[in-house]
Each structure stands twice: as structure tokens, then as C-alpha cells.
Design a protein around this motif. Structure first.
Motif, PDB file in Angstrom:
ATOM      1  N   ALA A 231       0.864  -1.335   0.070  1.00 11.33           N
ATOM      2  CA  ALA A 231      -0.040   0.145   0.053  1.00 11.33           C
ATOM      3  C   ALA A 231       0.821   1.198   0.114  1.00 11.33           C
ATOM      4  N   GLU A 232       1.973   1.228   0.698  1.00  6.55           N
ATOM      5  CA  GLU A 232       2.753   2.367   0.390  1.00  6.55           C
ATOM      6  C   GLU A 232       3.247   2.888  -0.913  1.00  6.55           C
ATOM      7  N   HIS A 233       3.000   2.037  -1.963  1.00  8.41           N
ATOM      8  CA  HIS A 233       3.315   2.477  -3.128  1.00  8.41           C
ATOM      9  C   HIS A 233       1.888   2.920  -4.183  1.00  8.41           C
ATOM     10  N   GLY A 234       0.978   2.613  -3.151  1.00  2.34           N
ATOM     11  CA  GLY A 234      -0.335   2.847  -4.091  1.00  2.34           C
ATOM     12  C   GLY A 234      -1.031   1.191  -4.051  1.00  2.34           C
ATOM     13  N   PRO A 235      -2.448   1.170  -4.097  1.00  2.57           N
ATOM     14  CA  PRO A 235      -2.980  -0.153  -4.327  1.00  2.57           C
ATOM     15  C   PRO A 235      -2.593  -1.009  -5.474  1.00  2.57           C
ATOM     16  N   ARG A 236      -2.386  -2.170  -5.125  1.00  4.13           N
ATOM     17  CA  ARG A 236      -2.185  -3.182  -6.133  1.00  4.13           C
ATOM     18  C   ARG A 236      -3.161  -4.478  -6.142  1.00  4.13           C
ATOM     19  N   PRO A 237      -3.715  -4.856  -7.222  1.00  5.66           N
ATOM     20  CA  PRO A 237      -4.621  -5.978  -7.215  1.00  5.66           C
ATOM     21  C   PRO A 237      -3.930  -7.066  -6.777  1.00  5.66           C
ATOM     22  N   LEU A 238      -4.156  -7.990  -5.819  1.00  6.72           N
ATOM     23  CA  LEU A 238      -3.385  -9.129  -5.469  1.00  6.72           C
ATOM     24  C   LEU A 238      -4.323 -10.289  -5.878  1.00  6.72           C
ATOM     25  N   TYR A 239      -3.654 -11.413  -6.129  1.00  2.73           N
ATOM     26  CA  TYR A 239      -4.155 -12.835  -6.355  1.00  2.73           C
ATOM     27  C   TYR A 239      -3.590 -13.973  -5.627  1.00  2.73           C
ATOM     28  N   ALA A 240      -4.288 -14.708  -4.854  1.00  2.00           N
ATOM     29  CA  ALA A 240      -3.665 -15.743  -4.005  1.00  2.00           C
ATOM     30  C   ALA A 240      -3.803 -16.814  -4.711  1.00  2.00           C
ATOM     31  N   LEU A 241      -2.688 -17.673  -4.730  1.00  2.81           N
ATOM     32  CA  LEU A 241      -2.726 -19.146  -5.070  1.00  2.81           C
ATOM     33  C   LEU A 241      -2.818 -20.147  -3.729  1.00  2.81           C
ATOM     34  N   LEU A 242      -3.770 -21.028  -4.036  1.00  2.94           N
ATOM     35  CA  LEU A 242      -3.979 -21.836  -2.806  1.00  2.94           C
ATOM     36  C   LEU A 242      -3.205 -23.316  -3.326  1.00  2.94           C
ATOM     37  N   GLU A 243      -2.253 -23.563  -2.600  1.00  4.19           N
ATOM     38  CA  GLU A 243      -1.667 -24.814  -3.156  1.00  4.19           C
ATOM     39  C   GLU A 243      -1.499 -25.896  -2.076  1.00  4.19           C
ATOM     40  N   THR A 244      -1.983 -25.794  -1.051  1.00  4.77           N
ATOM     41  CA  THR A 244      -2.053 -26.993   0.104  1.00  4.77           C
ATOM     42  C   THR A 244      -3.422 -27.056   0.698  1.00  4.77           C
ATOM     43  N   ALA A 245      -3.356 -28.202   1.587  1.00  5.42           N
ATOM     44  CA  ALA A 245      -4.737 -28.445   1.849  1.00  5.42           C
ATOM     45  C   ALA A 245      -5.176 -27.550   2.957  1.00  5.42           C
ATOM     46  N   LEU A 246      -3.979 -26.686   3.855  1.00  5.88           N
ATOM     47  CA  LEU A 246      -4.319 -25.622   4.717  1.00  5.88           C
ATOM     48  C   LEU A 246      -5.007 -24.456   3.980  1.00  5.88           C
ATOM     49  N   GLY A 247      -4.703 -23.949   2.833  1.00  2.55           N
ATOM     50  CA  GLY A 247      -4.967 -23.242   2.125  1.00  2.55           C
ATOM     51  C   GLY A 247      -6.481 -23.540   1.506  1.00  2.55           C
ATOM     52  N   VAL A 248      -6.773 -24.590   1.117  1.00  2.49           N
ATOM     53  CA  VAL A 248      -8.069 -24.933   0.735  1.00  2.49           C
ATOM     54  C   VAL A 248      -8.958 -24.737   1.574  1.00  2.49           C
ATOM     55  N   GLU A 249      -8.497 -25.063   3.028  1.00  4.60           N
ATOM     56  CA  GLU A 249      -9.535 -24.977   4.241  1.00  4.60           C
ATOM     57  C   GLU A 249      -9.868 -23.654   4.507  1.00  4.60           C
ATOM     58  N   HIS A 250      -9.086 -22.588   4.405  1.00  3.72           N
ATOM     59  CA  HIS A 250      -9.273 -21.230   4.653  1.00  3.72           C
ATOM     60  C   HIS A 250      -9.640 -20.483   3.313  1.00  3.72           C
ATOM     61  N   ALA A 251     -10.013 -21.224   2.392  1.00  2.08           N
ATOM     62  CA  ALA A 251     -10.388 -20.582   1.076  1.00  2.08           C
ATOM     63  C   ALA A 251     -11.264 -19.324   1.083  1.00  2.08           C
ATOM     64  N   TYR A 252     -12.380 -19.475   2.129  1.00  4.71           N
ATOM     65  CA  TYR A 252     -13.230 -18.339   2.160  1.00  4.71           C
ATOM     66  C   TYR A 252     -12.705 -17.071   2.924  1.00  4.71           C
ATOM     67  N   ALA A 253     -11.846 -17.533   4.129  1.00  6.87           N
ATOM     68  CA  ALA A 253     -11.374 -16.372   4.720  1.00  6.87           C
ATOM     69  C   ALA A 253     -10.084 -15.757   3.948  1.00  6.87           C
ATOM     70  N   ILE A 254      -9.383 -16.346   3.267  1.00 11.90           N
ATOM     71  CA  ILE A 254      -8.589 -15.608   2.395  1.00 11.90           C
ATOM     72  C   ILE A 254      -9.222 -14.815   1.274  1.00 11.90           C
ATOM     73  N   ALA A 255     -10.032 -15.456   0.704  1.00 12.28           N
ATOM     74  CA  ALA A 255     -10.783 -14.779  -0.433  1.00 12.28           C
ATOM     75  C   ALA A 255     -11.471 -13.201  -0.047  1.00 12.28           C
ATOM     76  N   ALA A 256     -11.781 -13.396   1.267  1.00  8.80           N
ATOM     77  CA  ALA A 256     -12.553 -12.019   2.019  1.00  8.80           C
ATOM     78  C   ALA A 256     -11.624 -11.393   2.848  1.00  8.80           C
ATOM     79  N   ALA A 257     -10.249 -11.499   2.798  1.00  6.79           N
ATOM     80  CA  ALA A 257      -9.310 -10.922   3.643  1.00  6.79           C
ATOM     81  C   ALA A 257      -8.884  -9.442   3.674  1.00  6.79           C
ATOM     82  N   HIS A 258      -9.371  -9.080   2.244  1.00  2.00           N
ATOM     83  CA  HIS A 258      -8.637  -7.520   2.008  1.00  2.00           C
ATOM     84  C   HIS A 258      -9.309  -7.094   0.695  1.00  2.00           C
ATOM     85  N   PRO A 259      -9.836  -5.854   0.544  1.00  2.00           N
ATOM     86  CA  PRO A 259     -10.205  -5.390  -0.760  1.00  2.00           C
ATOM     87  C   PRO A 259      -9.484  -5.408  -1.700  1.00  2.00           C
TER      88      PRO A 259
END
Length: 273
Positions: A108-136
Motif C-alpha cells: 500500500a505504501e506504493h499505492g493499491p495493487r491488485p493481489l491474487y492468491a494461489l492456494l496450493e496446500t490443504a491448509l490453503g483450501v481449508e481457509h479459502a473463504y477467509a483468504i478470499a474475503a481478507a482484503h479489498p
């Protein structure tokens, strides 16, 4: 609204290949600083990518940085986050929403930049919605199926379908676009790619990542509506405009608000061509 259907990955340590990729017709080019680059080439890949993206490019370019819990992610982000040629940052092996908020704050110190998350582990998939809703600033999530397959010990392709549906539902529940499919690793198997895309489309994916330009037309053809689908959508939209509310078409199909919304999306997707 634009609908990217093809996301072409290219190694960041091969600038000549990146230059070709920018002209091959992909909707988005993803310069990879992570898996596609050997350990001894990481610094060169970062420097070459920063030089290329110091100015805007003819197509949207994303950069996949190195693993967030390793020593290379921070210098990757410092080198590329603020560059005018970067339209998005792809974050590998995300396992928690805290990682997203931390990276969003750092960028953010450089200005907003679109982020895209790659879920590549079982733990990532388990937290999929929380990750998807984590930040605008998080604009999309998707699976990295090669690592996920190894983590789960899955051999048959169908063994990933539950994880695929989980990520699709999480993305839509968080108000994000439907995810693109993960890559088809055999660049010669175009028939298998087409079949896999058809299955992915039936699950709710939209578009697909690629690792070779020859895969792009197969992916695009698989995900664009057929002529019949366009004609059916036009019929539904016209009927809804003439008579608002739920109704039955002459051929017996029932039309309600959800059906009309799907038809409009089909027409929007068709118009991208």
C-alpha cells in the motif's frame, strides 16, 4: 466488464520468451519469479522483470513472487510492486488471511495493487473463504494443483474436484470473479486440455492458466459460449424484457431472475470477442 480467459505463465529469467508472450494473444501474462526460475537465477529474474516492467505493457502483466514465508518475497515485492507495467501481484502458497493483509499493507505504501492468491496446500483450501474475503485489494483466488496434488497424495484427477469446488464457492461467496483453472502440464496434449477445460467449465471455473501459447486457443474456445448458448441467452433476455417476472417460454423452459442473470453473463462473455 472484461473476462480474462487465458493467463500465460512465463519464466522471469528469460526476457526473450516474455517479450514473445506479450504478443501471443494471452489476456494476461504472468511473469513467474517462483517455480519456473532456478535458485541461482532468482536475482537475475527479478532484475530483468523490473527492467521490463518499468514501463507499461500492451497487455496486462502480473508477477508471481516467491513464497511469502521465504527470504525472496520481500525483495521481489520491493522490486516490482510499484512499477507501471505491473497490473497485479500473484502470491503463491497462501495459507491464511493474515498473509494477504500483511502483503496488502506492505504494498500500500506504493499505492493499491491488485493481489491474487494461489492456494496450493490443504491448509490453503481449508481457509479459502477467509483468504478470499481478507482484503479489498485481493481480486482473485485460484488453485495451484501440482503442489496441492502432492500435499494430498492425490493420483486420479477426480480427487481434486472437491478442492476445486471449494475454491470456486469461496471466490463467489466473497464477491470475487470465478477462478481460472490451474495449468494443464502436458503442452502436447491438446485433446486432453480441451476435455479438462470442459470439465472445469462444468464446475464453475472461468478461463485457465497456460504454460505455452499453443494452449491459448484451446482454452478460449472451451470457455467462450457456443452459438447455441448465445442464441438461447438472447431468447431469454428478450423474453424477460418483454414480460418482467418469472415465466415459461414456449419451449417449456422456466425463466426467473437467476436464469436471466446467467443469460446476460453469457452474452457479456460472448461480446468479449
Amino acid at each position: 466488464m472484461t473476462f480474462p480467459l487465458t493467463w500465460l505463465y512465463v519464466p522471469g529469467d528469460r526476457p526473450h520468451i516474455v517479450a514473445k508472450a506479450l504478443r501471443c494473444g494471452a489476456d494476461v501474462v504472468v511473469i513467474d519469479l517462483e517455480d519456473a526460475v532456478a535458485p541461482g537465477r532468482k536475482e537475475y529474474a527479478r532484475a530483468a522483470t523490473a527492467e521490463l516492467l518499468s514501463e507499461e505493457q500492451p497487455v496486462p502483466v502480473h508477477v508471481r513472487v516467491n513464497a511469502l514465508d521465504g527470504p525472496l518475497a520481500a525483495p521481489d515485492l520491493r522490486a516490482v510492486a510499484a512499477l507501471p507495467g505491473v497490473r497485479g501481484l500473484r502470491l503463491p502458497k497462501v495459507t491464511s488471511p493474515a498473509q494477504i493483509t500483511r502483503i496488502a499493507g506492505r504494498v500500500a505504501e506504493h499505492g493499491p495493487r491488485p493481489l491474487y492468491a494461489l492456494l496450493e496446500t490443504a491448509l490453503g483450501v481449508e481457509h479459502a473463504y477467509a483468504i478470499a474475503a481478507a482484503h479489498p485489494d485481493l481480486r482473485g483466488i485460484s488453485l495451484g494443483e501440482s503442489d496441492l496434488r502432492a500435499d494430498l497424495g492425490v493420483r486420479a484427477d477426480a480427487g481434486l474436484d472437491w478442492s476445486r469446488s471449494r475454491v470456486i464457492v469461496a471466490a463467489r461467496a466473497a464477491g470475487l470473479a470465478p477462478p481460472p483453472q490451474s495449468v494443464h502440464p502436458d503442452i502436447r496434449d491438446l485433446e486432453g486440455l480441451a476435455s479438462s477445460c470442459a470439465h472445469g467449465r462444468s464446475l464453475g471455473f472461468l478461463g485457465r492458466s497456460a504454460i505455452h501459447p499453443r494452449q491459448l486457443p484451446i482454452i478460449e474456445r472451451a470457455y467462450l459460449p457456443t452459438q447455441r448458448e448465445v442464441e438461447e441467452a438472447e431468447t431469454i433476455v428478450k423474453a424477460a424484457a418483454a414480460e418482467p417476472g418469472a415465466q415459461a417460454l414456449p419451449d417449456g423452459r422456466f425463466v426467473d431472475a437467476a436464469v436471466v442473470a446467467t443469460a446476460r453473463r453469457t452474452l457479456s462473455l460472448a461480446r468479449r470477442t
